[in-house]
Design a protein around this motif. Structure first.
Motif, PDB file in Angstrom:
ATOM      1  N   THR A 109     -12.678  -4.730  -3.181  1.00  0.00           N
ATOM      2  CA  THR A 109     -13.769  -5.445  -2.524  1.00  0.00           C
ATOM      3  C   THR A 109     -13.684  -5.288  -1.012  1.00  0.00           C
ATOM      4  O   THR A 109     -14.691  -5.059  -0.347  1.00  0.00           O
ATOM      5  N   GLU A 110     -12.485  -5.385  -0.460  1.00  0.00           N
ATOM      6  CA  GLU A 110     -12.293  -5.185   0.982  1.00  0.00           C
ATOM      7  C   GLU A 110     -12.715  -3.779   1.404  1.00  0.00           C
ATOM      8  O   GLU A 110     -13.379  -3.598   2.422  1.00  0.00           O
ATOM      9  N   GLN A 113     -16.464  -3.422   1.326  1.00  0.00           N
ATOM     10  CA  GLN A 113     -17.072  -4.093   2.475  1.00  0.00           C
ATOM     11  C   GLN A 113     -16.931  -3.230   3.725  1.00  0.00           C
ATOM     12  O   GLN A 113     -17.880  -3.054   4.483  1.00  0.00           O
ATOM     13  N   HIS A 116     -19.331  -0.368   3.454  1.00  0.00           N
ATOM     14  CA  HIS A 116     -20.729  -0.808   3.555  1.00  0.00           C
ATOM     15  C   HIS A 116     -21.179  -0.989   5.005  1.00  0.00           C
ATOM     16  O   HIS A 116     -22.302  -0.629   5.366  1.00  0.00           O
ATOM     17  N   TYR A 117     -20.316  -1.538   5.835  1.00  0.00           N
ATOM     18  CA  TYR A 117     -20.680  -1.845   7.221  1.00  0.00           C
ATOM     19  C   TYR A 117     -20.070  -0.877   8.242  1.00  0.00           C
ATOM     20  O   TYR A 117     -20.086  -1.138   9.436  1.00  0.00           O
ATOM     21  N   LYS A 128     -17.385 -10.152  12.332  1.00  0.00           N
ATOM     22  CA  LYS A 128     -17.834  -9.834  10.975  1.00  0.00           C
ATOM     23  C   LYS A 128     -19.350  -9.872  10.965  1.00  0.00           C
ATOM     24  O   LYS A 128     -19.960 -10.771  11.534  1.00  0.00           O
ATOM     25  N   TYR A 132     -18.919 -11.415   3.020  1.00  0.00           N
ATOM     26  CA  TYR A 132     -19.034 -10.508   1.875  1.00  0.00           C
ATOM     27  C   TYR A 132     -18.566 -11.242   0.638  1.00  0.00           C
ATOM     28  O   TYR A 132     -17.478 -11.789   0.622  1.00  0.00           O
TER      29      TYR A 132
END
Length: 133
Positions: A109-110, A113, A116-117, A128, A132
């Motif tokens: 998940t990290e 994220q 994604h960004y 941030k 997320y």
């Protein structure tokens, strides 16, 4: 996009990531940098949907978007942004390779994220972008 489709009949585009478009729209950076972020973000996302059935079209499309990325940063040459964004491309590729070796869901998940960004994060003053979940 219409111009690309006329010029390259095999060009196919996935949708832009609307959340990234919204973030980029609010950044206080040169319009060419905004365009560069959107096209390279889209090109990198397209890589994850390429398969044997669509690779002829999508590989060409990712290449065209990548070429646009370089064009946007070269007119005028935005050296600092070029360095930042090309480092982001390298980092995404590293994370995608790392992701293949990880099974822990929290770490996956990290990584997702961060990927994604990736292209907007350097322009967000080390904050941030969003929570997320």
């Amino acid at each position: 996009i219409k111009e690309l489709k006329k010029r390259y009949t095999y060009f196919q585009m996935i949708n832009f990531e609307q959340e990234i478009i919204d973030i980029v729209s609010n950044l206080k950076v040169d319009d060419n940098v905004k365009s560069a972020i959107v096209v390279i973000d889209t090109s990198m996302r397209m890589q994850s949907v390429i398969n044997d059935g669509n690779k002829d079209r999508l590989v060409l499309s990712t290449d065209i978007l990548s070429a646009l990325f370089y064009r946007y940063l070269s007119q005028p040459f935005l050296q600092d942004d070029f360095k930042v964004l090309t480092r982001c491309v390298t980092r995404i590729n590293e994370l995608k390779e790392l992701r293949l070796t990880i099974t822990e869901q929290d770490r996956l998940t990290e990584i997702d994220q961060e990927i994604h960004y990736m292209f907007v994060q350097p322009y967000m003053n080390d904050e941030k972008v969003v929570a997320y979940e």
